[in-house]
Design a protein around this motif. Structure first.
Motif, PDB file in Angstrom:
ATOM      1  N   SER A 163     -27.354  12.533  49.235  1.00 21.55           N
ATOM      2  CA  SER A 163     -26.862  11.872  50.455  1.00 21.55           C
ATOM      3  C   SER A 163     -27.752  12.195  51.641  1.00 21.55           C
ATOM      4  CB  SER A 163     -25.435  12.342  50.775  1.00 21.55           C
ATOM      5  OG  SER A 163     -24.535  11.855  49.815  1.00 21.55           O
ATOM      6  N   ALA A 166     -31.153  10.490  51.223  1.00 18.94           N
ATOM      7  CA  ALA A 166     -31.064   9.035  51.331  1.00 18.94           C
ATOM      8  C   ALA A 166     -31.006   8.547  52.771  1.00 18.94           C
ATOM      9  CB  ALA A 166     -29.849   8.523  50.558  1.00 18.94           C
ATOM     10  N   PRO A 172     -34.785   3.008  47.055  1.00 19.17           N
ATOM     11  CA  PRO A 172     -33.642   3.453  46.240  1.00 19.17           C
ATOM     12  C   PRO A 172     -33.764   4.929  45.876  1.00 19.17           C
ATOM     13  CG  PRO A 172     -34.545   1.402  45.357  1.00 19.17           C
ATOM     14  CD  PRO A 172     -35.515   1.891  46.395  1.00 19.17           C
ATOM     15  N   VAL A 173     -32.625   5.610  45.843  1.00 14.14           N
ATOM     16  CA  VAL A 173     -32.553   7.009  45.439  1.00 14.14           C
ATOM     17  C   VAL A 173     -31.738   7.088  44.149  1.00 14.14           C
ATOM     18  CG1 VAL A 173     -31.579   9.266  46.049  1.00 14.14           C
ATOM     19  CG2 VAL A 173     -32.732   7.877  47.799  1.00 14.14           C
ATOM     20  N   ILE A 174     -32.328   7.706  43.115  1.00 16.05           N
ATOM     21  CA  ILE A 174     -31.584   7.920  41.862  1.00 16.05           C
ATOM     22  C   ILE A 174     -31.104   9.361  41.882  1.00 16.05           C
ATOM     23  CG2 ILE A 174     -31.618   7.702  39.360  1.00 16.05           C
ATOM     24  CD1 ILE A 174     -32.523   5.149  40.825  1.00 16.05           C
ATOM     25  N   MET A 195     -21.988  12.606  44.176  1.00 19.91           N
ATOM     26  CA  MET A 195     -23.030  11.577  44.239  1.00 19.91           C
ATOM     27  C   MET A 195     -22.436  10.175  44.142  1.00 19.91           C
ATOM     28  SD  MET A 195     -25.783  13.566  41.872  1.00 19.91           S
ATOM     29  CE  MET A 195     -26.475  15.159  42.408  1.00 19.91           C
ATOM     30  N   LEU A 196     -21.412  10.003  43.307  1.00 17.24           N
ATOM     31  CA  LEU A 196     -20.772   8.688  43.191  1.00 17.24           C
ATOM     32  C   LEU A 196     -20.106   8.284  44.504  1.00 17.24           C
ATOM     33  CD1 LEU A 196     -19.200   9.034  39.640  1.00 17.24           C
ATOM     34  CD2 LEU A 196     -20.917   7.345  40.314  1.00 17.24           C
ATOM     35  N   SER A 198     -21.199   9.075  47.493  1.00 10.81           N
ATOM     36  CA  SER A 198     -22.141   9.179  48.607  1.00 10.81           C
ATOM     37  C   SER A 198     -21.943   8.073  49.640  1.00 10.81           C
ATOM     38  CB  SER A 198     -23.576   9.108  48.064  1.00 10.81           C
ATOM     39  OG  SER A 198     -24.484   9.111  49.150  1.00 10.81           O
ATOM     40  N   ALA A 200     -24.220   7.129  51.573  1.00 11.09           N
ATOM     41  CA  ALA A 200     -25.486   6.419  51.714  1.00 11.09           C
ATOM     42  C   ALA A 200     -25.511   5.245  50.757  1.00 11.09           C
ATOM     43  CB  ALA A 200     -26.641   7.370  51.435  1.00 11.09           C
ATOM     44  N   ALA A 201     -25.889   4.048  51.262  1.00 10.66           N
ATOM     45  CA  ALA A 201     -25.811   2.829  50.462  1.00 10.66           C
ATOM     46  C   ALA A 201     -26.879   2.760  49.384  1.00 10.66           C
ATOM     47  CB  ALA A 201     -25.923   1.614  51.377  1.00 10.66           C
ATOM     48  N   ASN A 202     -27.960   3.529  49.540  1.00  8.77           N
ATOM     49  CA  ASN A 202     -29.083   3.392  48.608  1.00  8.77           C
ATOM     50  C   ASN A 202     -29.106   4.451  47.508  1.00  8.77           C
ATOM     51  OD1 ASN A 202     -29.493   5.134  50.759  1.00  8.77           O
ATOM     52  ND2 ASN A 202     -31.721   4.906  50.724  1.00  8.77           N
ATOM     53  N   VAL A 203     -27.937   4.981  47.139  1.00  9.54           N
ATOM     54  CA  VAL A 203     -27.862   6.012  46.096  1.00  9.54           C
ATOM     55  C   VAL A 203     -27.131   5.470  44.869  1.00  9.54           C
ATOM     56  CG1 VAL A 203     -26.882   8.258  45.484  1.00  9.54           C
ATOM     57  CG2 VAL A 203     -27.848   7.913  47.753  1.00  9.54           C
ATOM     58  N   SER A 204     -27.780   5.496  43.709  1.00  7.59           N
ATOM     59  CA  SER A 204     -27.054   5.257  42.458  1.00  7.59           C
ATOM     60  C   SER A 204     -27.198   6.486  41.582  1.00  7.59           C
ATOM     61  CB  SER A 204     -27.533   3.992  41.761  1.00  7.59           C
ATOM     62  OG  SER A 204     -28.824   4.163  41.253  1.00  7.59           O
ATOM     63  N   VAL A 205     -26.409   6.567  40.530  1.00 11.58           N
ATOM     64  CA  VAL A 205     -26.214   7.826  39.824  1.00 11.58           C
ATOM     65  C   VAL A 205     -26.420   7.643  38.328  1.00 11.58           C
ATOM     66  CG1 VAL A 205     -24.573   9.748  39.511  1.00 11.58           C
ATOM     67  CG2 VAL A 205     -24.459   8.343  41.573  1.00 11.58           C
TER      68      VAL A 205
ATOM     69  N   GLU B 158     -17.763  11.926  49.999  1.00 13.63           N
ATOM     70  CA  GLU B 158     -18.401  12.931  49.148  1.00 13.63           C
ATOM     71  C   GLU B 158     -18.247  14.349  49.679  1.00 13.63           C
ATOM     72  OE1 GLU B 158     -20.459  11.326  51.553  1.00 13.63           O
ATOM     73  OE2 GLU B 158     -22.514  11.629  50.797  1.00 13.63           O
TER      74      GLU B 158
ATOM     75  N   VAL G 205     -25.511   3.873  37.974  1.00 15.55           N
ATOM     76  CA  VAL G 205     -24.101   3.579  38.220  1.00 15.55           C
ATOM     77  C   VAL G 205     -23.751   3.864  39.673  1.00 15.55           C
ATOM     78  CG1 VAL G 205     -21.749   4.079  37.400  1.00 15.55           C
ATOM     79  CG2 VAL G 205     -23.683   4.351  35.848  1.00 15.55           C
ATOM     80  N   VAL G 206     -22.807   3.083  40.215  1.00 14.81           N
ATOM     81  CA  VAL G 206     -22.249   3.383  41.538  1.00 14.81           C
ATOM     82  C   VAL G 206     -20.738   3.581  41.402  1.00 14.81           C
ATOM     83  CG1 VAL G 206     -24.080   2.196  42.812  1.00 14.81           C
ATOM     84  CG2 VAL G 206     -22.020   0.943  42.129  1.00 14.81           C
ATOM     85  N   LYS G 213     -22.213  -1.588  47.327  1.00 15.28           N
ATOM     86  CA  LYS G 213     -23.314  -0.692  46.979  1.00 15.28           C
ATOM     87  C   LYS G 213     -24.152  -1.263  45.830  1.00 15.28           C
ATOM     88  CE  LYS G 213     -22.816   3.981  47.697  1.00 15.28           C
ATOM     89  NZ  LYS G 213     -22.533   5.389  47.296  1.00 15.28           N
ATOM     90  N   TYR G 216     -26.261  -3.912  47.302  1.00 19.67           N
ATOM     91  CA  TYR G 216     -27.269  -3.373  48.213  1.00 19.67           C
ATOM     92  C   TYR G 216     -28.451  -2.813  47.439  1.00 19.67           C
ATOM     93  CZ  TYR G 216     -29.237  -0.941  52.235  1.00 19.67           C
ATOM     94  OH  TYR G 216     -30.070  -0.515  53.235  1.00 19.67           O
ATOM     95  N   LEU G 217     -28.160  -2.020  46.392  1.00 12.79           N
ATOM     96  CA  LEU G 217     -29.241  -1.435  45.601  1.00 12.79           C
ATOM     97  C   LEU G 217     -30.052  -2.522  44.894  1.00 12.79           C
ATOM     98  CD1 LEU G 217     -27.407   1.708  44.374  1.00 12.79           C
ATOM     99  CD2 LEU G 217     -29.768   1.723  45.171  1.00 12.79           C
ATOM    100  N   LEU G 220     -32.176  -4.215  47.457  1.00 13.30           N
ATOM    101  CA  LEU G 220     -33.264  -3.325  47.857  1.00 13.30           C
ATOM    102  C   LEU G 220     -34.413  -3.403  46.852  1.00 13.30           C
ATOM    103  CD1 LEU G 220     -33.229  -1.428  50.288  1.00 13.30           C
ATOM    104  CD2 LEU G 220     -32.524   0.419  48.782  1.00 13.30           C
TER     105      LEU G 220
END
Lengths: 232, 232, 232, 232, 232, 232, 232, 232
Positions: A163, A166, A172-174, A195-196, A198, A200-205, B158, G205-206, G213, G216-217, G220
């Motif tokens: 978070s 990001a 994008p942040v993984i 993390m799920l 977060s 921040a809009a640009n975070v996936s997990v 989070e 995954v989000v 989200k 958005y990803l 992006l």
């Protein structure tokens, strides 16, 4: 009995999906854990003969000894537990992946991500010991990752680092949670949930300890983005 | 039947622990939820007659109407859902509590913490909209809270904010997770786990949405610390 | 390959946050688990040369042997698994921390809390075998802890002790759940939930088995409170 | 269609197990929730004609109006949501059950336990507002319950009361967790786990909010024990 | 250092609650796990000198060897992992406890329950291999347990046996879930939930694998009930 | 905007898989919940015109009113919340499905299972109020279900009934947990786990409250088995 | 009181991070839920005056009425619950995002993803009713999404669709679990776990129901990739 | 002591339910784990003398050595960890069971299912390495399983394979989740939930790693269905 047994052996042979490189852009990656070294050698040989580069994750020292003896180009990374074997004419590097982690205990997962992205032909910057609780360290490291095409953030404990990172980058942040921690960490459940959720809009997990998957997704994005100037 | 019923009514009467102020430093706080306004008035009157200040949490508008009519000094805070009634000679303010929260949705919990600390005689600074994803806002707000005697950080989603704040201050941080969020937030479980796993050594945690408890602990620490110059 | 590897080694070096003592009041504490003894020695030497006292948690016998040989002032506590090394002119003791635990199995966590508070310069009273099920023992022990500046209560099994203790004291109580128990204890989840739901307003909670954090928070509060007479 | 539907209606009729009183010592208890008042009246009439006393739990005001009109001996307890109807020659009271609860919010569950034990012919002492955080109240109430044949302890929040009570009595303690609480209480999971992990050997547990079951087990034990002097 | 360490040793000494026998009816039971044999011997000697019978649970072969050598009356049960040592004039047996279990894998927990009840002076009937899936076996065994004063039902897997047994008896049933099973058993969580939700009113539950507690509660009930003819 | 919106509407139209009857043996079943009555009518008309029988689950009274008006053969079952519409020449009944449930509260789920099996052309026996705690009822009902081709057992609370039933029959048992219960039932989690851990080899499980799926699987098995004499 | 209250109001004003567009590539997105329409209008006006496009998620009909009246270019999507307002010279579309979902109940989440990607200037293909259980539908739809730059897969129930889709494409797949389902779905936990464990390397995954989200990803990635020919 | 001990040994003897073959169609299956080889031999001998075929699951190499020496017809499958011993005149094969699994790590569970179905006299087709992520493999294997009477699908990781397979077949599918995976797999919880939530109507589920149960149910269905042409 004999027929039955050999039939069983027959179905147990792993078939290699050599068509994958064409369909998905990269060849099949080989999960080393539990594989007999000779069997692994056979699979890798097949892949190399088809002109494809190889990546083996969760490789043991025995795997490494056998494969580096047979393929001199093989690069074994003992901390990442990976072996990667380039193939064909050397690709020019393309795309920039940053791998960031908070503590030294998360290092094996981070290195697995980094090796995967390198195998995909990306330039990789690996930044460790950049914890949330020591805020200046992240600010100091900012110039090293703010222009990356994709960022992998590896974190155990409370998993707050993605978070925070990001908020500073446009790409994008993984986020890769790790099982590093104790007590109410519940083997990585705590950072996974962090993390799920977060903001921040640009975070996936991805899954807990899934360094390979984090590196693969970042590499995929960076390869496809790399040559283009960032969106303005 | 009559005897039995009235006996039941007898035991149902809440007895007020008037000795608590002497034993624990502060009088008993009254949990308003589900209390009949007249019954509440009775309890508060008892406490006021004993010369003790009152704090009612989870107060309804009906509670407020009745109590502010009877006790002109009563301060009703509709967002915090609290009523506090000073008593005796005005105490000098002592100790400084900062209450920090990430988003406006966490406001009711943050206000409950703030009102509780004010009731305890502390100076309170309330900082909202200081999220992790907008890192500059926290840095800008730093001067307002880095000298506090205790900090309450209220966060849903989070729940990463307490770790980040704790890296900047020397005093104890009380983390209050909230049930703000959706999906894998699981009604506050995600920020609760985040906070319990915080890397920062000076973070302890209270129950989800427990604004009162967060404010009480911070007030307790600040009251006892306030006059002393910070440890060097 | 050589360049790549050495770069990796470079980032793996733990950088010590020597500025922390100024910013947060106490120097960085070193988590020993998994650290190479020689590497640990290097970090500690750096810290000692900067004139800062050291605390190592989760220290192994190997760590202890090496550090006590090099630093004669080092105090190794094998049950707490800690090593603390004073530095500079001897500080006067300030603040009183009580550490209370129900059974002998919780002792390692309680000792870690106690050693941490001692390292911070607090006077520590350690009370063991004060279980909820034997109510007289707690009443007998009351004089030893009711004047403490902060109390750490360490408990596994059902984790009810912090609530009971908190009803007797005016100061903050830090509750440390432990993973001692079996079955529906779920490795400390049961006492963790008990403590988070405590009816007592002066109880906050840290992670399961987090003896260090419990001791650190209590020490932080006690140091800042110690010289001041309790609020009346 | 007609045949099929009426068959369905046929199987839906609740059959009353009138043999239960002989086999298990007490007649079948009727769960009122969702039952049509007229249907309930029918079942109760059957049971009364068979000379058995009746107990209805989760009874609505509509149930009560109808049954008390028809059976003048019926005792409706609106807080417990029970209706009990004695039958046959008046039994002498036998066995002593104490029902203890911490707060007034747990009262409906406690009253359900008390009414059940009364229906079974036990003397019942009901003690409310005896929380863990106010330790003197329990000590003051001790004479009222230490000679009971069985104790039911009803508690929500952190659920620590049964362990504390059990340390003072020689008889079995039935612990009833309630869903009173918020946040990390998880609708009664927290006190349930606390009670299952109780250090006290004489504590067993029933389902969350299961006041009836708590009262039934206590009544069962007390009826069978009541006339016998306690073991020495 | 010396003073500090010896103080620590001092508090670590377990103090024996010799008054418990008077207050609670039975002396304190000693949990053997992790106890040094010599230390255990010391505690047991103290208890025996006070004229009290002893029960050690989770006893190791080393414990057994030492104690049976010193106390010839000691009975070591290797499957139950218990040692019980009678003391004083032989008590007449009183009360009847039945211990029922479904499979042979639950035997250690069942034996611990049985030995505990025997130590309390009850007659014990132990019935094994009475699973739900083989319904005739339970019917055949019915005469052996339907007159018991209390029944302990020990079950892993799906934990359905207590509900089935409880439908046949008038006395209280103590259900003990075990961690026997795999997959969605979740180390005993499945049978624990099954038992807590039992439709049978006379079932209460203790912790997973808590054979001692199951036997203790059954013994407590049976001792107090035993001489009285069952309620009619 | 117009284009975009109408496109959206276009994709939202549910396409009916009319080929399914050929591929899977039975036509697609229509989930009524949330469907507009007119839209539902459209789908059903399509299916009826293709000569296929229809089954609508989770049907509302509005659905029923519209469909029974249009299709006189339609059978609406308000408790099961189903509508089934035969089509083509009347099939001879084949296969025997027994649906067994413990209490009347599980009835809607049981009826949904029964209606589904009837729609598939099976003979259905529905047995209610056959709880585990009243063991004779099950034995009395045995002749009605022991020759069935498949048995559906619907149970909430502790969910023990499928294991008990499965010990008496030779055919597959489909266990359907329901969300009936309270407290540690956790909305059906308890009976779900019980059923998954069943000792009986012939029990498989479907989702909580999945009456349709239970009936469908039983119907599938019974249709394919029905004419064949049982295995000996 | 006045001062205190107005101060509170002061901090409650949401400050807009207008710098975000420069730092992160896209302006701040506004979460509409719980926002007063007039307050929302104020924020949006500020953003529009700064020349930035706006996106409001979780918008209510009241929000839509006010904003579409003031800003004629505003596009309100009632199913997606979004309002997007373009600003400045019309951007050429760049990048291709495919949004795929299994059933019509997942539509609101899918539409939110689609609207977000459209707001970012991507071409969007929305494919609904492409479930795993009807395998031909996916094969038929393949040409519509296999060349996309990023794919969002929205799925409730068992959440298997992302894994299946990911086997056919070379680009990153963003999996969005939804809370659609019942019973052991646990409000989206089941599909969330399915997606995190996906065998496919290109799936991240989000959060549950996080359509914004996911879009958005994907947007992006697609924006940064779109003009470049796919990796070969 | 002697009497007591021998009694204990007496009850520990497993009694074999030889009547089961008549009542349930197949003899009792013997769970080998933890059984003494000599004890196992005794049980098997009893069963063989009664003319019944034997199946031992979770058999060790020691079990196999002893049993294959004594019974030459015994078939030991080391991967499945089973021993099956035919008995009486050779049965003709009847019914066709397909066992499908995604990866080679799930093989032991799949083989256990296959051996169980073979023991029941079914023809078994075993298909491995048919993962969801390589969609062509499943299509290629379709002819081998689409005519089966019952299908067992064994899957770890995300567990999506049963839903995909079920869309292609008309017969019942038994889904067996395995504990293969890591992180958010939670030892098989993830695939278990996936399978319980399957959209496909013909999928039922057994416990994690329950290969035996999967094979038994499939065998039961196939035996009873096998000679009948599929429903049209």
């Amino acid at each position: 009995m004999a027929n039955e047994r050999s039939h069983v052996m027959g179905v147990a042979e792993t078939r290699l999906d050599l068509d994958r490189a064409r369909r998905c852009g990269f060849p099949e990656v080989i999960y080393g854990a539990g594989k007999d070294p000779e069997h692994l050698l056979e699979i890798v040989t097949l892949q190399q003969q088809a002109g494809q580069p190889s990546l083996i994750t969760r490789a043991t020292p025995e795997h490494a000894e056998l494969l580096t003896a047979r393929f001199p180009a093989a690069i074994h990374h003992p901390v990442a537990r990976t072996i990667r074997i380039p193939n064909g004419p050397s690709q020019e590097s393309r795309g920039h992946v940053a791998v960031i982690t908070a503590g030294t205990t998360d290092r094996p997962v981070a290195e697995e991500a980094a090796e995967t992205a390198r195998w995909m032909g990306c330039r990789v910057t690996l930044l460790m010991d950049v914890g949330v609780a020591g805020p200046q360290r992240l600010l100091n490291a900012l110039p090293e990752f703010e222009q990356a095409d994709a960022v992998v953030v590896v974190a155990g404990m409370e998993g707050a680092l993605p978070s925070v990172v990001a908020g500073w980058v446009a790409c994008p942040v993984i986020a890769v949670p790790t099982s590093v921690g104790y007590g109410a960490n519940f083997q990585g459940l705590a950072p996974l949930l962090t993390m799920l959720n977060s903001c921040a809009a640009n975070v996936s997990v991805v899954n807990i300890d899934a360094g390979f998957k984090g590196g693969y997704l970042a590499g995929l994005i960076a390869r496809r983005t790399g040559a283009v100037p960032p969106h303005t």
